[in-house]
Design a protein around this motif. Structure first.
Motif, PDB file in Angstrom:
ATOM      1  N   PHE A 243      39.283  62.700  25.563  1.00  9.38           N
ATOM      2  CA  PHE A 243      38.943  61.893  24.399  1.00  9.38           C
ATOM      3  C   PHE A 243      38.776  60.445  24.839  1.00  9.38           C
ATOM      4  O   PHE A 243      39.574  59.932  25.624  1.00  9.38           O
ATOM      5  CB  PHE A 243      40.046  61.985  23.338  1.00  9.38           C
ATOM      6  N   SER A 244      37.739  59.799  24.362  1.00  5.83           N
ATOM      7  CA  SER A 244      37.456  58.402  24.667  1.00  5.83           C
ATOM      8  C   SER A 244      37.358  58.224  26.184  1.00  5.83           C
ATOM      9  O   SER A 244      36.583  58.903  26.852  1.00  5.83           O
ATOM     10  CB  SER A 244      38.507  57.498  24.031  1.00  5.83           C
ATOM     11  N   MET A 245      38.162  57.334  26.759  1.00  5.54           N
ATOM     12  CA  MET A 245      38.107  57.110  28.193  1.00  5.54           C
ATOM     13  C   MET A 245      38.488  58.359  28.972  1.00  5.54           C
ATOM     14  O   MET A 245      38.043  58.575  30.098  1.00  5.54           O
ATOM     15  CB  MET A 245      39.013  55.943  28.585  1.00  5.54           C
ATOM     16  N   GLY A 246      39.287  59.236  28.372  1.00  4.80           N
ATOM     17  CA  GLY A 246      39.643  60.497  29.014  1.00  4.80           C
ATOM     18  C   GLY A 246      38.421  61.352  29.279  1.00  4.80           C
ATOM     19  O   GLY A 246      38.400  62.148  30.226  1.00  4.80           O
ATOM     20  N   GLY A 247      37.377  61.212  28.458  1.00  5.03           N
ATOM     21  CA  GLY A 247      36.137  61.935  28.703  1.00  5.03           C
ATOM     22  C   GLY A 247      35.494  61.486  29.998  1.00  5.03           C
ATOM     23  O   GLY A 247      34.988  62.305  30.779  1.00  5.03           O
ATOM     24  N   GLY A 248      35.508  60.192  30.246  1.00  3.25           N
ATOM     25  CA  GLY A 248      34.992  59.671  31.508  1.00  3.25           C
ATOM     26  C   GLY A 248      35.809  60.155  32.691  1.00  3.25           C
ATOM     27  O   GLY A 248      35.276  60.435  33.763  1.00  3.25           O
ATOM     28  N   GLU A 249      37.104  60.269  32.494  1.00  3.58           N
ATOM     29  CA  GLU A 249      37.986  60.771  33.538  1.00  3.58           C
ATOM     30  C   GLU A 249      37.646  62.229  33.877  1.00  3.58           C
ATOM     31  O   GLU A 249      37.596  62.612  35.045  1.00  3.58           O
ATOM     32  CB  GLU A 249      39.432  60.660  33.073  1.00  3.58           C
TER      33      GLU A 249
ATOM     34  N   VAL B 294      35.987  69.804  27.226  1.00  2.00           N
ATOM     35  CA  VAL B 294      35.649  69.279  25.901  1.00  2.00           C
ATOM     36  C   VAL B 294      35.610  67.764  26.030  1.00  2.00           C
ATOM     37  O   VAL B 294      36.565  67.155  26.506  1.00  2.00           O
ATOM     38  CB  VAL B 294      36.704  69.680  24.839  1.00  2.00           C
ATOM     39  N   LEU B 295      34.498  67.169  25.638  1.00  2.00           N
ATOM     40  CA  LEU B 295      34.375  65.713  25.620  1.00  2.00           C
ATOM     41  C   LEU B 295      34.271  65.282  24.166  1.00  2.00           C
ATOM     42  O   LEU B 295      33.326  65.644  23.474  1.00  2.00           O
ATOM     43  CB  LEU B 295      33.139  65.269  26.409  1.00  2.00           C
ATOM     44  N   ALA B 296      35.258  64.544  23.702  1.00  2.00           N
ATOM     45  CA  ALA B 296      35.295  64.096  22.313  1.00  2.00           C
ATOM     46  C   ALA B 296      35.226  62.578  22.269  1.00  2.00           C
ATOM     47  O   ALA B 296      36.093  61.904  22.824  1.00  2.00           O
ATOM     48  CB  ALA B 296      36.580  64.588  21.637  1.00  2.00           C
ATOM     49  N   SER B 297      34.175  62.055  21.656  1.00  2.00           N
ATOM     50  CA  SER B 297      33.976  60.597  21.597  1.00  2.00           C
ATOM     51  C   SER B 297      34.147  59.988  22.982  1.00  2.00           C
ATOM     52  O   SER B 297      34.826  58.977  23.153  1.00  2.00           O
ATOM     53  CB  SER B 297      34.939  59.957  20.596  1.00  2.00           C
ATOM     54  N   ALA B 298      33.553  60.613  23.966  1.00  2.00           N
ATOM     55  CA  ALA B 298      33.771  60.251  25.362  1.00  2.00           C
ATOM     56  C   ALA B 298      33.094  58.948  25.748  1.00  2.00           C
ATOM     57  O   ALA B 298      32.027  58.612  25.250  1.00  2.00           O
ATOM     58  CB  ALA B 298      33.269  61.375  26.266  1.00  2.00           C
ATOM     59  N   VAL B 299      33.741  58.250  26.652  1.00  2.40           N
ATOM     60  CA  VAL B 299      33.191  57.055  27.276  1.00  2.40           C
ATOM     61  C   VAL B 299      32.942  57.426  28.735  1.00  2.40           C
ATOM     62  O   VAL B 299      33.860  57.437  29.539  1.00  2.40           O
ATOM     63  CB  VAL B 299      34.170  55.867  27.191  1.00  2.40           C
TER      64      VAL B 299
END
Length: 111
Positions: free
Chosen positions: A47-53, A70-75
């Motif tokens: 989620f958020s920055m975790g998507g980039g990770e 799962v990418l949720a509101s990913a950065v």
């Protein structure tokens, strides 16, 4: 084994070092945990920055241990506006100011 979650560096009960909050380091931390626990067939949810990770983890460590993501509101990792990324929303001058502001009093962020 059930559901596991971890505290990324700087969050929860994890260490709170001054540096190492770039995607490469965060993905390496995640990989270390996955390997230490010998996890496979897992689903990573970012989620958020975790998507980039999660995206950086796949780029650096592959998909071998993954079932799905799962990418949720990913950065995703490339936010900076550069010649090779003209759509990037973050101007270099703004990023430099943000970095300066955040590191000017780094101890305040550790408490």
């Amino acid at each position: 084994m059930g559901r596991l979650q971890y505290d990324r560096r700087g969050f929860g009960e994890s260490d709170k070092p001054i540096a190492g909050y770039d995607y490469k380091t965060l993905a390496k931390d995640l990989s270390g945990l996955i390997e230490a626990l010998d996890l496979s067939d897992i689903t990573l949810v970012g989620f958020s920055m975790g998507g980039g990770e999660v995206v950086q983890y796949i780029a650096d460590h592959g998909e071998g241990r993954l079932h799905s993501i799962v990418l949720a509101s990913a950065v995703p990792p490339m936010m900076m506006k550069l010649p090779n990324n003209p759509e990037g929303p973050l101007e270099p001058a703004k990023a430099a100011k943000m970095s300066f502001d955040l590191t000017a009093n780094a101890e305040a962020w550790r408490t």
